[in-house]
Design a protein around this motif. Structure first.
Motif: not given
Length: 103
Positions: A2-3, A5-6, A21-24, A67-68
């Motif tokens: 995954a990208d 996290m911010r 902020l999690m990219s999922h 999502q995210n």
């Protein structure tokens, strides 16, 4: 994988505020694709945040989370420059770990 996290962590007084902020995709396993086949479940299950080797947050997610996902929490006992490490594990065994220094 995954990208990244911010993550932002800021100290105000004796309290650190962390925003993640999690990219999922966070797929619940109940939707169907254009052909009518069920899209398999794929979502974050466990989230853990640590600071100075000490757990400051443990959370359990499910397919009901969007999502995210965005997560915000506060904790005490950290100083500027300390690292906050956030790790998640999803239902397929994939993991992501990112860290940030407290500003």
């Amino acid at each position: 994988m995954a990208d990244p996290m911010r993550i932002r962590a800021a100290l105000a007084g004796d309290e650190t505020t962390v925003r993640v902020l999690m990219s999922h995709p966070m797929e619940a396993g109940t939707r169907k694709d254009a052909a009518g086949a069920t899209i398999p479940a794929h979502y974050i299950q466990d989230v853990e945040a640590t600071s100075n080797g000490k757990t400051v947050l443990k959370a359990m997610f499910s397919g009901a989370v969007s999502q995210n996902p965005f997560l915000s929490f506060k904790f005490k006992g950290a100083a500027k420059g300390d690292k906050v490490v956030v790790k998640w594990v999803d239902n397929k065994g994939e993991t992501r770990t990112d860290e940030v220094a407290i500003a």
